[in-house]
Design an enzyme around this catalytic site. Sequence first.
Site, PDB file in Angstrom:
ATOM      1  N   GLU A   1      64.515  39.946  11.689  1.00  0.00           N
ATOM      2  CA  GLU A   1      64.320  40.634  13.074  1.00  0.00           C
ATOM      3  C   GLU A   1      65.705  40.412  13.765  1.00  0.00           C
ATOM      4  OE1 GLU A   1      61.572  41.342  14.890  1.00  0.00           O
ATOM      5  OE2 GLU A   1      60.367  40.652  13.287  1.00  0.00           O
TER       6      GLU A   1
ATOM      7  N   LYS B   1      66.350  26.264  10.008  1.00  0.00           N
ATOM      8  CA  LYS B   1      67.823  25.906  10.314  1.00  0.00           C
ATOM      9  C   LYS B   1      68.212  26.692  11.548  1.00  0.00           C
ATOM     10  CE  LYS B   1      71.558  27.872   9.920  1.00  0.00           C
ATOM     11  NZ  LYS B   1      72.240  27.503  11.162  1.00  0.00           N
TER      12      LYS B   1
ATOM     13  N   CYS C   1      67.397  40.276  22.376  1.00  0.00           N
ATOM     14  CA  CYS C   1      67.632  41.540  21.346  1.00  0.00           C
ATOM     15  C   CYS C   1      66.978  42.540  22.055  1.00  0.00           C
ATOM     16  CB  CYS C   1      66.740  41.094  20.012  1.00  0.00           C
ATOM     17  SG  CYS C   1      65.139  40.418  20.447  1.00  0.00           S
TER      18      CYS C   1
ATOM     19  N   GLU D   1      76.047  46.421  20.135  1.00  0.00           N
ATOM     20  CA  GLU D   1      75.068  45.311  21.024  1.00  0.00           C
ATOM     21  C   GLU D   1      76.228  44.389  21.582  1.00  0.00           C
ATOM     22  OE1 GLU D   1      73.030  42.569  18.764  1.00  0.00           O
ATOM     23  OE2 GLU D   1      71.135  42.888  19.952  1.00  0.00           O
TER      24      GLU D   1
HETATM   25  P1  NAD Z   1      73.736  35.269  13.995  1.00  0.00           P
HETATM   26  O1  NAD Z   1      73.286  36.535  12.991  1.00  0.00           O
HETATM   27  O2  NAD Z   1      75.265  35.161  14.125  1.00  0.00           O
HETATM   28  O3  NAD Z   1      73.121  33.932  13.643  1.00  0.00           O
HETATM   29  C1  NAD Z   1      71.809  33.464  13.390  1.00  0.00           C
HETATM   30  C2  NAD Z   1      71.449  32.448  12.619  1.00  0.00           C
HETATM   31  O4  NAD Z   1      71.894  32.871  11.315  1.00  0.00           O
HETATM   32  C3  NAD Z   1      72.459  31.179  13.040  1.00  0.00           C
HETATM   33  O5  NAD Z   1      71.479  30.220  12.611  1.00  0.00           O
HETATM   34  C4  NAD Z   1      73.266  31.208  12.049  1.00  0.00           C
HETATM   35  O6  NAD Z   1      74.018  29.906  11.745  1.00  0.00           O
HETATM   36  C5  NAD Z   1      72.778  31.823  10.770  1.00  0.00           C
HETATM   37  N1  NAD Z   1      73.914  32.442   9.621  1.00  0.00           N
HETATM   38  C6  NAD Z   1      75.019  33.038   9.956  1.00  0.00           C
HETATM   39  N2  NAD Z   1      75.605  33.588   8.973  1.00  0.00           N
HETATM   40  C7  NAD Z   1      74.761  33.301   7.994  1.00  0.00           C
HETATM   41  C8  NAD Z   1      74.447  33.858   6.657  1.00  0.00           C
HETATM   42  N3  NAD Z   1      75.680  34.068   6.033  1.00  0.00           N
HETATM   43  N4  NAD Z   1      73.499  33.170   5.917  1.00  0.00           N
HETATM   44  C9  NAD Z   1      72.548  32.656   6.594  1.00  0.00           C
HETATM   45  N5  NAD Z   1      72.468  32.036   7.848  1.00  0.00           N
HETATM   46  C10 NAD Z   1      73.536  32.663   8.538  1.00  0.00           C
HETATM   47  O7  NAD Z   1      73.102  35.591  15.460  1.00  0.00           O
HETATM   48  P2  NAD Z   1      73.295  34.977  16.761  1.00  0.00           P
HETATM   49  O8  NAD Z   1      74.862  35.301  17.396  1.00  0.00           O
HETATM   50  O9  NAD Z   1      72.853  33.634  16.490  1.00  0.00           O
HETATM   51  O10 NAD Z   1      72.008  35.739  17.831  1.00  0.00           O
HETATM   52  C11 NAD Z   1      71.966  36.983  18.406  1.00  0.00           C
HETATM   53  C12 NAD Z   1      71.420  38.031  17.586  1.00  0.00           C
HETATM   54  O11 NAD Z   1      70.136  37.860  17.264  1.00  0.00           O
HETATM   55  C13 NAD Z   1      71.657  39.385  18.349  1.00  0.00           C
HETATM   56  O12 NAD Z   1      72.141  40.410  17.237  1.00  0.00           O
HETATM   57  C14 NAD Z   1      70.131  39.648  18.750  1.00  0.00           C
HETATM   58  O13 NAD Z   1      69.833  41.116  19.004  1.00  0.00           O
HETATM   59  C15 NAD Z   1      69.449  39.079  17.517  1.00  0.00           C
HETATM   60  N6  NAD Z   1      68.204  38.668  17.810  1.00  0.00           N
HETATM   61  C16 NAD Z   1      67.343  39.374  17.297  1.00  0.00           C
HETATM   62  C17 NAD Z   1      65.798  39.059  17.823  1.00  0.00           C
HETATM   63  C18 NAD Z   1      64.551  40.142  17.376  1.00  0.00           C
HETATM   64  O14 NAD Z   1      63.529  39.351  17.307  1.00  0.00           O
HETATM   65  N7  NAD Z   1      64.896  41.040  16.799  1.00  0.00           N
HETATM   66  C19 NAD Z   1      65.466  38.105  18.575  1.00  0.00           C
HETATM   67  C20 NAD Z   1      66.517  37.168  19.214  1.00  0.00           C
HETATM   68  C21 NAD Z   1      67.898  37.536  18.665  1.00  0.00           C
END
Ligand code: NAD
Length: 479
Positions: A247, A173, A281, A382
């Site tokens: 991650e 997803k 990230c 962040e």
């Molecule tokens: P997010 O947590 O809002 O969403 C990520 C994904 O999770 C999306 O597909 C979203 O639809 C889904 N999601 C949201 N709530 C959910 C729930 N309750 N249950 C299951 N799925 C759910 O993050 P974002 O805003 O899309 O991405 C940015 C974040 O990702 C930043 O914090 C960044 O640091 C992190 N990130 C981490 C890495 C890493 O490798 N550590 C890499 C890239 C991004």
Amino acid sequence: MQTLPFLIDNTWTTGSGQPFASINPADGSVLATVAGASAADVDAAVAAARQAFAAPAWRDLKPHERASLLYRMSDLMTQQQEALAVLQMQDNGKTLSECRAQVASAASTFRYYAAACETFESPVTPSRGAYWTVTLYEPIGVVAAITPWNSPVTLEAQKLAPILAAGNTVVLKPSDVTPMMGLAYARLALEAGFPPGVVNVITGGAETGRQLIEHPGIAMVSFTGGTATGRLIAKTCGAALKPVALELGGKSPNIVFADADLKKAIAGTAEGIFSGAGQSCIAGSRIFVQQAIYDRFLEGLRQYAEGYRMGAPDQADTRMGPLASFKHRDHVHRYVEVGRSEGAQVLTGGFIPTDPALSQGAYYPATILAGVSNASRVCQEEIFGPVAVVLPFADESDLIAQANDSDFGLASGIWTSDFSRAWRVARALETGTVWINTYKQLSITTPFGGVKDSGIGAEKGLQGMRVYMHSKGLYWGLS
Ligand code: NAD
């Protein structure tokens, strides 16, 4: 505009959920209307993946046959590099050059795990009695892969390739902000010839993600995204005793000692935060500079930031495209306002552009804040945008205390010409990755993951495939 379907059991379907728009952040236009998955669609995707996991067409494939499907994915991506790069650029706003590099990197991720899959061995472990023992590594089952919007093509490859190489089936997803690469992967998997139900991609938002991870047919969750979401997912997986790989976010310190090559350190720290518009990230968002060179460094960084050209992502001289969405652009700007209210000086940037060439898109300039302590919100939370906070430090022990004073522990950077110091500081930093006189270098062979609130487990490397397998000890009596 036709609604783009998602893929379940090698069949395209628009499902029964609410469709949503994917917006091009460079100009606000609707790139596509995408089908939204309902709870019934989640059920259907998990059922297809479960059936495929048990079916001989996938279960009985020899490792080199499974690998050949992954090699095929890699070849298709290489052949279609330009179209895939343009698609990600339109969906996410990254520059075309970054998108081209990311597609190439994602193609090599499939190649690496194809090779890992066909050369993977189960060890015979030493035994003392009248038996011998073998440790078998077996796939876990149906893995739910949930991804964010910041680098879809690479982050989705980092999940799909090792999940499949290990012999699992998958329901991906992608983020509803950038669903296009996930759908492209569905098309590529069909073209590569994966059996029905092995690769399923459903599109939708947080609710679809929640339904997927809570589904009893899901054997493991692999999540990349924000720390708050990761915590919720960990709770659900903990209650169900389901393995989970997380991650999460970061607030990485990038550290410049007075003995560093100043020109390289300025360029390295600037690229560390401003490349990809800081939506990374591992962005080096807290820049620590030793007091003796603080003023000179700050002036150099300001000049570098002011030369960081914002513009349409398909133009060759653009260094920074728009942020991935208007909502996120406003979120980044709100953080700069928080910085101002905490007493930060805004040395450059810090505004929503009104220039007609940029005001149609979600642009935000390279921004530098200074004059706040590491305890401030802009240093502890962040921001995930092109916003650097620069902080002075006195000596090594002051630096280590400040750098580690963070809930996050994803990555860090050190700029120095003193080898022993680099080693000492690298050992003392509480982060999953440390770069020395470089930043944001990544290799598929090297495991990557965070400590503290930045995650659990690691992707990449052989470890990145092993995480999708469980071990089975087999004892063979000889008497
Ligand atoms: P997010 O947590 O809002 O969403 C990520 C994904 O999770 C999306 O597909 C979203 O639809 C889904 N999601 C949201 N709530 C959910 C729930 N309750 N249950 C299951 N799925 C759910 O993050 P974002 O805003 O899309 O991405 C940015 C974040 O990702 C930043 O914090 C960044 O640091 C992190 N990130 C981490 C890495 C890493 O490798 N550590 C890499 C890239 C991004």
